[in-house]
Each structure stands twice: as C-alpha cells, then as structure tokens.
Design a protein around this motif. Structure first.
Motif, PDB file in Angstrom:
ATOM      1  N   CYS A   1       0.511  -0.976  -0.182  1.00  0.00           N
ATOM      2  CA  CYS A   1       0.118   0.058   0.108  1.00  0.00           C
ATOM      3  C   CYS A   1       0.781   1.056   0.117  1.00  0.00           C
ATOM      4  O   CYS A   1       1.222   1.470   0.570  1.00  0.00           O
ATOM      5  N   ASP A   2       0.699   2.138  -0.798  1.00  0.00           N
ATOM      6  CA  ASP A   2       1.367   3.260  -1.148  1.00  0.00           C
ATOM      7  C   ASP A   2       0.580   4.578  -0.479  1.00  0.00           C
ATOM      8  O   ASP A   2       0.442   6.098  -0.861  1.00  0.00           O
ATOM      9  N   SER A   3      -0.620   4.324  -0.173  1.00  0.00           N
ATOM     10  CA  SER A   3      -1.954   5.235   0.278  1.00  0.00           C
ATOM     11  C   SER A   3      -1.211   6.824   0.469  1.00  0.00           C
ATOM     12  O   SER A   3      -1.880   7.932   0.454  1.00  0.00           O
ATOM     13  N   CYS A   4      -0.534   6.587   1.200  1.00  0.00           N
ATOM     14  CA  CYS A   4       0.429   8.013   2.015  1.00  0.00           C
ATOM     15  C   CYS A   4       0.920   8.372   0.801  1.00  0.00           C
ATOM     16  O   CYS A   4       0.849  10.050   1.622  1.00  0.00           O
ATOM     17  N   VAL A   5       2.238   7.955   0.486  1.00  0.00           N
ATOM     18  CA  VAL A   5       3.173   8.566  -0.321  1.00  0.00           C
ATOM     19  C   VAL A   5       2.358   9.186  -0.758  1.00  0.00           C
ATOM     20  O   VAL A   5       2.333  10.170  -0.992  1.00  0.00           O
ATOM     21  N   GLN A   6       1.037   8.164  -1.984  1.00  0.00           N
ATOM     22  CA  GLN A   6       0.226   9.189  -3.366  1.00  0.00           C
ATOM     23  C   GLN A   6      -0.554  10.481  -2.113  1.00  0.00           C
ATOM     24  O   GLN A   6      -0.045  11.874  -3.576  1.00  0.00           O
ATOM     25  N   ALA A   7      -0.836  10.399  -1.291  1.00  0.00           N
ATOM     26  CA  ALA A   7      -1.454  11.499  -0.901  1.00  0.00           C
ATOM     27  C   ALA A   7      -0.713  12.611  -0.168  1.00  0.00           C
ATOM     28  O   ALA A   7      -1.041  13.731  -0.759  1.00  0.00           O
ATOM     29  N   CYS A   8       0.025  12.385  -0.090  1.00  0.00           N
ATOM     30  CA  CYS A   8       1.389  13.672   0.479  1.00  0.00           C
ATOM     31  C   CYS A   8       1.718  14.331  -1.248  1.00  0.00           C
ATOM     32  O   CYS A   8       1.938  15.569  -1.320  1.00  0.00           O
ATOM     33  N   ASN A   9       2.121  13.618  -2.156  1.00  0.00           N
ATOM     34  CA  ASN A   9       2.488  13.889  -3.357  1.00  0.00           C
ATOM     35  C   ASN A   9       1.251  14.907  -3.797  1.00  0.00           C
ATOM     36  O   ASN A   9       1.953  15.865  -4.059  1.00  0.00           O
ATOM     37  N   ASP A  10       0.381  13.936  -3.622  1.00  0.00           N
ATOM     38  CA  ASP A  10      -0.788  15.229  -3.968  1.00  0.00           C
ATOM     39  C   ASP A  10      -1.324  16.049  -2.952  1.00  0.00           C
ATOM     40  O   ASP A  10      -1.182  17.899  -3.586  1.00  0.00           O
ATOM     41  N   GLU A  11      -0.779  16.215  -1.666  1.00  0.00           N
ATOM     42  CA  GLU A  11      -1.443  17.733  -1.188  1.00  0.00           C
ATOM     43  C   GLU A  11      -0.372  18.256  -1.156  1.00  0.00           C
ATOM     44  O   GLU A  11      -0.595  19.867  -1.033  1.00  0.00           O
ATOM     45  N   ASN A  12       0.970  17.755  -1.393  1.00  0.00           N
ATOM     46  CA  ASN A  12       1.807  18.959  -1.430  1.00  0.00           C
ATOM     47  C   ASN A  12       2.910  19.157  -2.921  1.00  0.00           C
ATOM     48  O   ASN A  12       3.418  20.370  -2.732  1.00  0.00           O
ATOM     49  N   GLY A  13       1.962  18.802  -3.624  1.00  0.00           N
ATOM     50  CA  GLY A  13       1.988  19.827  -5.048  1.00  0.00           C
ATOM     51  C   GLY A  13       3.303  18.596  -5.568  1.00  0.00           C
ATOM     52  O   GLY A  13       4.164  19.201  -6.754  1.00  0.00           O
ATOM     53  N   LEU A  14       3.703  17.963  -5.028  1.00  0.00           N
ATOM     54  CA  LEU A  14       5.289  17.038  -5.260  1.00  0.00           C
ATOM     55  C   LEU A  14       4.651  16.162  -6.702  1.00  0.00           C
ATOM     56  O   LEU A  14       5.936  16.047  -7.570  1.00  0.00           O
ATOM     57  N   ASP A  15       3.516  15.742  -6.136  1.00  0.00           N
ATOM     58  CA  ASP A  15       3.195  14.919  -7.916  1.00  0.00           C
ATOM     59  C   ASP A  15       3.499  15.863  -9.401  1.00  0.00           C
ATOM     60  O   ASP A  15       3.174  15.429 -10.406  1.00  0.00           O
ATOM     61  N   LEU A  16       3.492  17.574  -8.861  1.00  0.00           N
ATOM     62  CA  LEU A  16       3.341  18.652 -10.430  1.00  0.00           C
ATOM     63  C   LEU A  16       5.150  18.208 -10.731  1.00  0.00           C
ATOM     64  O   LEU A  16       4.635  19.261 -11.505  1.00  0.00           O
ATOM     65  N   LEU A  17       5.702  17.511  -9.796  1.00  0.00           N
ATOM     66  CA  LEU A  17       6.857  17.916 -10.834  1.00  0.00           C
ATOM     67  C   LEU A  17       7.549  16.945 -11.815  1.00  0.00           C
ATOM     68  O   LEU A  17       6.501  16.041 -11.686  1.00  0.00           O
ATOM     69  N   GLN A  18       7.912  17.466 -13.404  1.00  0.00           N
ATOM     70  CA  GLN A  18       7.556  16.607 -13.991  1.00  0.00           C
ATOM     71  C   GLN A  18       9.659  16.522 -13.759  1.00  0.00           C
ATOM     72  O   GLN A  18      10.066  17.008 -14.351  1.00  0.00           O
ATOM     73  N   LYS A  19       9.846  15.171 -14.906  1.00  0.00           N
ATOM     74  CA  LYS A  19      11.558  15.536 -15.156  1.00  0.00           C
ATOM     75  C   LYS A  19      11.993  15.772 -16.215  1.00  0.00           C
ATOM     76  O   LYS A  19      10.975  16.275 -17.736  1.00  0.00           O
ATOM     77  N   PRO A  20      12.490  16.415 -15.780  1.00  0.00           N
ATOM     78  CA  PRO A  20      13.213  17.509 -16.805  1.00  0.00           C
ATOM     79  C   PRO A  20      13.643  16.540 -18.175  1.00  0.00           C
ATOM     80  O   PRO A  20      13.945  15.640 -17.984  1.00  0.00           O
ATOM     81  N   GLN A  21      13.925  17.023 -19.447  1.00  0.00           N
ATOM     82  CA  GLN A  21      13.379  16.560 -20.818  1.00  0.00           C
ATOM     83  C   GLN A  21      15.383  16.511 -20.631  1.00  0.00           C
ATOM     84  O   GLN A  21      15.872  16.503 -20.253  1.00  0.00           O
ATOM     85  N   GLY A  22      15.113  14.796 -21.418  1.00  0.00           N
ATOM     86  CA  GLY A  22      16.634  14.571 -21.682  1.00  0.00           C
ATOM     87  C   GLY A  22      17.018  14.232 -19.941  1.00  0.00           C
ATOM     88  O   GLY A  22      18.346  13.125 -20.475  1.00  0.00           O
ATOM     89  N   GLN A  23      16.648  14.277 -19.462  1.00  0.00           N
ATOM     90  CA  GLN A  23      17.422  13.026 -17.660  1.00  0.00           C
ATOM     91  C   GLN A  23      17.080  12.572 -17.933  1.00  0.00           C
ATOM     92  O   GLN A  23      15.332  11.841 -18.234  1.00  0.00           O
ATOM     93  N   ALA A  24      17.611  10.484 -17.536  1.00  0.00           N
ATOM     94  CA  ALA A  24      17.270   9.336 -17.867  1.00  0.00           C
ATOM     95  C   ALA A  24      16.248   9.239 -15.973  1.00  0.00           C
ATOM     96  O   ALA A  24      16.087   9.997 -15.364  1.00  0.00           O
ATOM     97  N   GLU A  25      15.426   8.350 -16.317  1.00  0.00           N
ATOM     98  CA  GLU A  25      14.698   8.197 -15.485  1.00  0.00           C
ATOM     99  C   GLU A  25      15.188   8.352 -13.713  1.00  0.00           C
ATOM    100  O   GLU A  25      14.719   8.199 -13.218  1.00  0.00           O
TER     101      GLU A  25
END
Lengths: 407, 257
Positions: free
Chosen positions: B64-88
């Motif tokens: 279960c990773d619901s706490c992680v997902q909720a935190c990312n959503d609440e604090n806008g961490l999921d809005l951060l996008q991988k910069p172009q050209g950076q390896a995953e």
C-alpha cells in the motif's frame, strides 16, 4: 652573518606571463560557465542527488580550503617559531593561502542551490552551526592573512609583524578545526561522526598546503631562472615527509578506532573491502598515491635529491590528498545510514541502502570544470600577486638562504 | 466669467475623480489589512500544542502506498516533472520525496515490517543545529520546517538528518500549489501538512489516506493534550523512536518496529 635577502617582482618575459595568465583565466572562465549552466538548469544536470548531496565541487572546495590554511604554515614556522631560513618564504606562503582560500570558497559558493542568497548567509547567522562559524572564520582569514602579508612586506609595519603572525597562525588552526568539524559533528553518519576529524584535517592541511607551496615555489623560480638551493628544499622535503607520515597515522587511528567498535564494522568493510570505487580510491588514492609512494620518495637517499622526483612526490601528495577528501566526503555519504540497527532494509522508496547497497554518484563534467575553475582562480591570483608584488626572493641559493647549510 | 466657472467646474471634477481613485486604491489595502489582522493566521503559534504522530507498523499494509500518494498530491510533489533529457532512474534519485515506504527485515528473526518514513519532527533537530542561516527551524508547536526565503541550498541539513528525511529541489519548478510553494535550489521536507493545521484542521494528508484505506496505521494530534487520540494511544502501549540513541525526542513514534 646571513646575507640580506632582496625580493623582486616575478620577472618572467611579458609574452610568457600573459600566455600563462590567459590559459589560467580561460580555465577559470570555463569553470564559471559550468557554474552558470548548473545554476541555470538546477542541480539535476549534476551527478548529485538526494543521497549524495555534496559532490565533486565540495571535494575541490574542501581540498582548496584545507590546503589554504596549510600553505600558510611555511610563513608561520618563520614568524611564530623564529626559524630564520623560513622567513624569506613567508610572502609567497601568505599569498598562496589567500589565493587557495579564494578559489575554494568560490567553488563552494557557486555550488549552493541559491548562490544569489549569499547575502543571507552573511547577515543571518545561526551560531550553533559550524557552517556559520566557518563563514566568519573564512572572512577573518582573508583580513588577518592580508594584514600579516602587509607586515611582512612593509618595513614600516614591522612592529605588527609578530602579533599578526601569531594571530594568523592561531586563526588558521581554528579555521581548519572548523572545516574538519563540519564532518566531525555529523552524528548520524558513520563515515563522519568522529572527533578526530578536526585534528586530522589540520594534519592534512599541513601536507596538502606544503606540497602546493613547493610546487609553486619550484615552478616560479625555474621559470624566472632564480636560484633555489638544496638547503631550503631539504628543509621543505623533510617537513613534507613528516606531514605525510602524520596524515597516514591519523588515517590509521581513525579506521582502527572504527574497527574496535562493532557498530562501525560495516562501514570499515565498505571502505576497505567491498565499497567498489571507494575501496579502490582508498587503497590506491589515499594510501598509495597520497601516502606510501611520496613517503618512499621523500625518504629515499638519492631520489629525494632530484627536483624531478621531489616534484613527483608533491604532485602525488596533492592528487592523493584530493582523492582522500573524495573518499571521506563522497564515500561517507554513499555508505547507507544505520537507521534500523539489527535490521536490513529490503525495500525503500527513497534509496535507503536496500540490502546495504551504497548510494550511486557519478561526477558530471560541469562539476569537475567548476572545481578546476576554482584551482585556476587560485593560480591566477598567485601569478598576478608574484608579478605585481615583491613576493619572491631574488635568490634562495644556499649561500643566501642558509650559509651554514653545507655544515 | 464663464471661463472662470468652467475652470472651477473642471477643478471640482478633477478633485472628485482624484478622491475617488485614491479611495479605490487605498480602501482594499485598509480592508485587507484589517481582515488579516482579524484572522488567527496572524497569531504566532505557541508551545501549548506539540504536534506528533504515532505509526503502527503492524497495521501498515504491504504494497500500500496511499500515504505516499496523498502526500505527493497534497504538497504538489506530483506536479514536478522530469526535466527533458534526464534519465528516469537518475531523476527518481533527485525528485523530492517527503514520505516513503520502507520495508525492513530483522536480521535474527527474519520478521518483516512495513513502515512509512518522513521527517521525525525532533525536539532537538540536527538539521536546525547545522543550518547556517536559521532557514531550518522548529516552530513552537514542534513542526520542523524550512524557511524558503532563508535557505541558501547548502544542503548541510541533508547531511545532518539521521532519517534522510530531506530533499533538494533539483529542477526549475514550473507548477506549484499556493499551499506548498517551492523553488529550485532549496531544501524541503514533511511539515505535517502545516497549511492544514494553520487553517484550523487537525489531520495530515497521509493520516487521512491511511484511514480511508481502512488501515488506520497513522494517528496524529497534540502530544501535549493528554486526552488527544495520539496521546492516549501512546499511553496505552509502548512505542519506539527511530534512532532513539540520538536522544532527539522525535515527534513521530512507531509501534511494531
């Protein structure tokens, strides 16, 4: 009666001087561009990450800062401990100290996440932070060593020579204590948390600083065809040997202390046996290049007389010293923190050392260029300094430097 | 004569218009200022409250990773996008994470435990001790956080934290939430959803998400209030601090670790 020693600006032919300056300035400029590139994009373009937060620029910066305080040592032996033969060496010693610190600090500052907020670091202090103290210690070093240099070079300031020399010496000891304590105070990380870090850094500074001093002295004298006698080089060589040996002793003590306590066995195994690149750099870089090989040359009856071999030994101390800092700073971060003693982390969403795996870090080219830029800045300052000011003695031939040398 | 009247008229109109414009410009300032002062947000937090958390690892479900997902959503961490050209894989090591799942196995018994790790909100936080500019600070109510105006991005706090709780913002931030501002080159970490607490709410996003999943592994509240749920739970059964040997008196406690 000792002969009077005269100082004169570096008399290198104008064309060679400018060529040298252009090359160094170009390296410094490339370093500046690298910093701009990293600053513009953000640290994602570097090899650093949330596990290895201090990368190659820190290795360069710490090496240069440590070497800076060590470079001042040559002057201190003359001014504080009254060794006459070292007195003519003092101006270059002070100049190098300022130049190396400047280069190191530039690298450190340009690697900040927000270098534009340097004014915040200068105006808002947390006095419990050794970093905050270091800001004061570094700035103070420039002022004190600058003043000391003035007292050395200006006859009218002679009355301040002794107190300035003693202050500079004490200040440099405190400064390196502060640099070592950056790591000594990190209680959570097994690779750092040790009181010996402070004195060890001081001992390292003696070696790194003196090696750089000898290289610059030999090169500057050779290019300007000024005589540099064996008497002075014998002294410096002996001193370097003692410092390298002392550095090795501190290194052995640090690791032996760790080996005694079971809790640190995993860290020691990491550094000495299965730490991959860090193990290799420890044995080849720190022990062999930075310690045993230069020691063998410096104590060798015939090799140590040769200027070529002496240069090689000094270069080894510098390269091995840089690698020592690399192993300490990056190896110490790569080793996973012991968050759950008696347990093994088998899965983690944040690279917490799953199954004891080390954090990964590959230095990026801009990081290396920034570091080399710092070295170039230090050399530019030195070259301009010896050219514009009466820093170097006209001669350090045996009969000038030490008339009793042959005795 | 007419000319004089005209001029007077124009002057009067000008003065009226001027007064109206001035009033229109100043009024909202006065009104807003009054409104801000009237809100409790303007009041400093006190040590009457100490926010804290109890995590029951026995209830933390495998996978279960619901706490992680909720935190990312609440604090806008999921809005951060991988910069172009950076390896995953490299970006995954650089992206900020405030809370993460950790699975540990006991070396002797082989017992496996799941638990979330985040800032432990120490009473004696090493990150605050080492911060040269006081950017890393502890609020009177026990929340350890970063003043993003003072952080110079030296990352010494990341070196000092025994829980590896802090992240560095490695890239330019294109999108962010008003409640969770962030910028390139600063350090950040879990702040117990401080925007919620300052807004009068009493739960964190991770706690809510865990409860929603029916696990109830996270209990949050005021450690100073003996009647709060978290205080009661801590009193009932024994709990531990991670790296208790460092004597940091953490605000996050664990059970079953």
């Amino acid at each position: 009666m000792m002969k009077k020693i005269y100082f004169r600006e570096w008399g290198l032919e104008s064309r060679s001087y400018w060529m040298l300056l252009v090359v160094l300035a170009a390296i410094a400029a490339i370093g500046g561009l690298a910093a701009l590139y990293m600053e513009h994009n953000g640290h994602w373009v570097t090899g650093m990450n949330n596990q290895i937060v201090w990368g190659t620029p820190h290795v360069f910066a710490i090496f240069l800062i440590v070497a800076a305080s060590g470079a001042l040592n040559v002057a201190s032996i003359g001014s504080v401990f009254n060794k006459t033969i070292y007195k003519p060496l003092a101006p270059l010693s002070a100049l190098l100290a300022i130049a190396l610190l400047l280069g190191g600090l530039l690298v450190l500052v340009l690697d900040l996440g927000r270098p534009d907020r340097l004014i915040v670091a200068m105006t808002t202090y947390n006095f419990k932070s050794i970093f905050a103290w270091n800001i004061i210690l570094y700035n103070g070093f420039f002022v004190i060593v600058g003043f000391y240099l003035w007292t050395v070079m200006d006859r009218k300031m002679k009355c301040y020579y002794k107190p300035a020399g003693v202050t500079a010496f004490v200040w440099r000891l405190v400064l390196t204590t502060g640099t070592g304590s950056i790591f000594g105070f990190l209680v959570a990380r097994q690779g750092f948390d040790a009181a010996i870090m402070a004195p060890w850094f001081i001992v390292m500074s003696f070696g790194f600083g003196l090696a750089i001093y000898m290289l610059v002295l030999m090169d500057a004298f050779k290019r300007d065809q000024r005589p540099l006698g064996d008497a002075i080089m014998r002294k410096l060589k002996g001193l370097l040997a003692v410092f390298v040996a002392a550095n090795l002793m501190f290194m052995v003590t640090f690791h032996l202390t760790n080996l005694y306590g079971t809790e640190n066995h995993a860290f020691e195994v990491f550094i000495m046996l299965n730490g991959g690149i860090y193990t290799a750099l420890f044995w080849i870089g720190q022990v062999l290049i930075g310690g045993l090989l230069p020691l063998a040359i410096l104590f060798h009856p015939t090799l140590s007389i040769s200027r070529g071999w002496l240069t090689a030994a000094a270069v080894m101390v510098v390269v091995g010293g840089w690698l020592t800092i690399y192993v300490i700073v990056i190896g110490g971060q790569a080793f996973p923190m012991a968050m759950f003693p008696g347990k093994t982390i088998i899965e983690s969403g944040f690279y917490d050392g799953v199954d004891g795996m080390a954090a990964s870090y590959i230095p990026s080219i801009p990081e290396v260029l920034l570091g080399l830029g710092g070295v170039a800045v230090a050399l530019v300052v030195t070259v301009i300094g010896i050219r514009m000011l009466k820093i170097l003695p006209i001669s350090l031939a045996d009969e000038v430097a030490d008339p009793h040398a042959s005795a | 004569m007419n000319n004089t009247q005209d001029t007077n008229q124009k002057r009067r109109q000008f003065l009226l218009k001027g007064a109206a414009v001035t009033a229109a410009a100043v009024a909202p300032g006065v009104m807003l200022h009054t409104a801000v002062v009237a809100k409790p947000l303007g009041e400093a937090v006190t040590d009457a409250v100490r926010w804290g958390m109890l995590i029951d690892a026995a209830k933390c479900a495998d996978g279960c990773d619901s706490c992680v997902q909720a935190c990312n959503d609440e604090n806008g961490l999921d809005l951060l996008q991988k910069p172009q050209g950076q390896a995953e894989d490299l970006w995954d090591q650089q992206i900020p994470k405030w809370i993460r799942n950790v699975k540990v196995k006991d070396n002797l018994s082989g017992h496996v435990t799941n638990l979330p790790m985040m800032c432990q909100h120490c009473e004696e936080p090493p990150c605050v001790d080492v911060c040269p500019t006081t950017a890393s600070f502890r609020r009177a109510d026990g929340i350890v956080m970063v003043d993003r105006h003072l952080c110079i991005g030296c990352r010494y706090c990341m070196m000092a934290c025994p829980y590896k709780a802090r992240s560095f913002v490695h890239d330019v931030v294109e999108h962010k939430l008003t409640r969770a501002p962030r910028g390139k080159g600063c350090v950040e970490s879990c702040n117990f959803c401080v925007h919620r607490l300052d807004d009068g709410q009493t739960t964190t996003a991770c706690q809510d998400a865990c409860a929603k999943e029916g696990h109830d592994a996270i209990t949050f509240g005021d450690l100073n209030d003996p009647h709060s749920e978290v205080s009661q739970a801590l009193k009932e059964q024994s709990s531990t601090q991670i790296r208790a040997d460092l004597k940091l008196n953490t605000g996050v406690r664990y059970r079953g670790v």
